[in-house]
Motif scaffolding. Sequence first.
Motif, PDB file in Angstrom:
ATOM      1  N   SER A  22       3.472  24.279  20.258  1.00 22.20           N
ATOM      2  CA  SER A  22       4.672  25.060  20.527  1.00 22.20           C
ATOM      3  C   SER A  22       4.373  26.537  20.444  1.00 22.20           C
ATOM      4  O   SER A  22       3.461  26.982  19.768  1.00 22.20           O
ATOM      5  CB  SER A  22       5.767  24.688  19.516  1.00 22.20           C
ATOM      6  OG  SER A  22       5.399  25.107  18.232  1.00 22.20           O
ATOM      7  N   ARG A  23       5.190  27.353  21.157  1.00 23.04           N
ATOM      8  CA  ARG A  23       4.979  28.790  21.133  1.00 23.04           C
ATOM      9  C   ARG A  23       5.293  29.369  19.759  1.00 23.04           C
ATOM     10  O   ARG A  23       4.716  30.374  19.347  1.00 23.04           O
ATOM     11  CB  ARG A  23       5.845  29.465  22.208  1.00 23.04           C
ATOM     12  CG  ARG A  23       5.609  28.944  23.613  1.00 23.04           C
ATOM     13  CD  ARG A  23       4.144  28.893  23.959  1.00 23.04           C
ATOM     14  NE  ARG A  23       3.537  30.211  23.949  1.00 23.04           N
ATOM     15  CZ  ARG A  23       2.256  30.428  23.991  1.00 23.04           C
ATOM     16  NH1 ARG A  23       1.412  29.402  24.004  1.00 23.04           N
ATOM     17  NH2 ARG A  23       1.770  31.657  23.996  1.00 23.04           N
ATOM     18  N   GLU A  38       0.478  35.108  30.471  1.00 25.67           N
ATOM     19  CA  GLU A  38       1.634  34.233  30.260  1.00 25.67           C
ATOM     20  C   GLU A  38       1.639  33.030  31.190  1.00 25.67           C
ATOM     21  O   GLU A  38       2.686  32.430  31.434  1.00 25.67           O
ATOM     22  CB  GLU A  38       2.941  35.021  30.394  1.00 25.67           C
ATOM     23  CG  GLU A  38       3.068  36.142  29.369  1.00 25.67           C
ATOM     24  CD  GLU A  38       4.403  36.858  29.451  1.00 25.67           C
ATOM     25  OE1 GLU A  38       5.147  36.620  30.426  1.00 25.67           O
ATOM     26  OE2 GLU A  38       4.699  37.639  28.535  1.00 25.67           O
ATOM     27  N   ASP A  48       2.584  30.007  29.000  1.00 26.41           N
ATOM     28  CA  ASP A  48       4.038  29.930  28.816  1.00 26.41           C
ATOM     29  C   ASP A  48       4.700  29.361  30.057  1.00 26.41           C
ATOM     30  O   ASP A  48       5.629  28.532  29.964  1.00 26.41           O
ATOM     31  CB  ASP A  48       4.600  31.315  28.508  1.00 26.41           C
ATOM     32  CG  ASP A  48       4.167  31.837  27.149  1.00 26.41           C
ATOM     33  OD1 ASP A  48       3.880  30.999  26.269  1.00 26.41           O
ATOM     34  OD2 ASP A  48       4.105  33.056  26.973  1.00 26.41           O
ATOM     35  N   ALA A  49       4.250  29.802  31.227  1.00 26.18           N
ATOM     36  CA  ALA A  49       4.855  29.317  32.469  1.00 26.18           C
ATOM     37  C   ALA A  49       4.629  27.818  32.645  1.00 26.18           C
ATOM     38  O   ALA A  49       5.532  27.098  33.097  1.00 26.18           O
ATOM     39  CB  ALA A  49       4.275  30.089  33.657  1.00 26.18           C
ATOM     40  N   GLU A  52       4.302  25.610  30.256  1.00 25.69           N
ATOM     41  CA  GLU A  52       5.178  24.906  29.321  1.00 25.69           C
ATOM     42  C   GLU A  52       6.621  24.902  29.818  1.00 25.69           C
ATOM     43  O   GLU A  52       7.344  23.905  29.669  1.00 25.69           O
ATOM     44  CB  GLU A  52       5.089  25.555  27.945  1.00 25.69           C
ATOM     45  CG  GLU A  52       3.734  25.352  27.263  1.00 25.69           C
ATOM     46  CD  GLU A  52       3.678  25.987  25.894  1.00 25.69           C
ATOM     47  OE1 GLU A  52       4.516  26.870  25.625  1.00 25.69           O
ATOM     48  OE2 GLU A  52       2.799  25.603  25.099  1.00 25.69           O
ATOM     49  N   VAL A  53       7.066  26.011  30.423  1.00 28.92           N
ATOM     50  CA  VAL A  53       8.426  26.069  30.967  1.00 28.92           C
ATOM     51  C   VAL A  53       8.601  25.059  32.094  1.00 28.92           C
ATOM     52  O   VAL A  53       9.650  24.418  32.229  1.00 28.92           O
ATOM     53  CB  VAL A  53       8.735  27.500  31.460  1.00 28.92           C
ATOM     54  CG1 VAL A  53      10.035  27.527  32.245  1.00 28.92           C
ATOM     55  CG2 VAL A  53       8.825  28.451  30.281  1.00 28.92           C
TER      56      VAL A  53
END
Length: 265
Positions: A2-3, A127, A130-131, A133-134
């Motif tokens: 997780s972030r 990022e 992050d992308a 995971e989104v």
Amino acid sequence: MSRALDARVAAPGSGALRQVGNLALLAGEVLRALPRRPFQAREFVHQAWFFAAVTIVPTAFVAIPFGAVISLQLGSLTQQIGAQSFTGAASALAILQQAGPLVTALLVAGAGGSAVCADIGARTIREEIDAMEVLGVSPVHRLIVPRVLAAMFVSLLLNGLVSSVGVAGGYFFNVIMQGGTPGAYLASFNALAQLPDLYLSEIKALIYGFIAGIVAAYRGLHPAGGPKGVGDAVNQAVVITFLLLFLVNVVLTALYLQLVPAKAM
């Protein structure tokens, strides 16, 4: 991962135990993701080819002096104590059990692992992680698993190359430079070497490749920030991998010597 966990890990002042714990968590995630489908076969082949391309030539050249140094040192020692007939066994077993897997892992970590860390670190600061995971794509399954498997696979193959080149180099230097007897060199090796020695060498190579891949990916996922942070993460990944390799080598060697009886003459 997780972030929120990533932020805690990357925060200044994070303790060493926390770093070790989160490294173990990432290793567990990778192991759980191994059987997950679809398998990233194309990425695995690409990474395996990259690892082999950047390590095969340095590995071959490094294996020769390693075999020469071990053979020359042991040959000189056995001459002093009057045990020249055991030079072949001592040299070959030292290369097979110790030098081969370690040389392979150090080069895989130094050449391939640093590149993996830089690649994942660059994706992190841009990022891209992050992308992913989104979008619901697991970075561990998509990026890390193929790289870890490639590091293990190439380590396994290069270990055979290092062992063969090292033993051949040790034979050459012992016979040519120290006046050893070719028959005695080969006979002592055949008399004392056993199949579990080869198993130990290959198991070490697999474990060391796994460690190199995991540490490189972990540091790549947690750079301090910016290009400088990625560079620092690469340096840290190489140093941490080297320390872990030597520690694990001691443990595996001790277990092997306790569990596998030595072959009698």
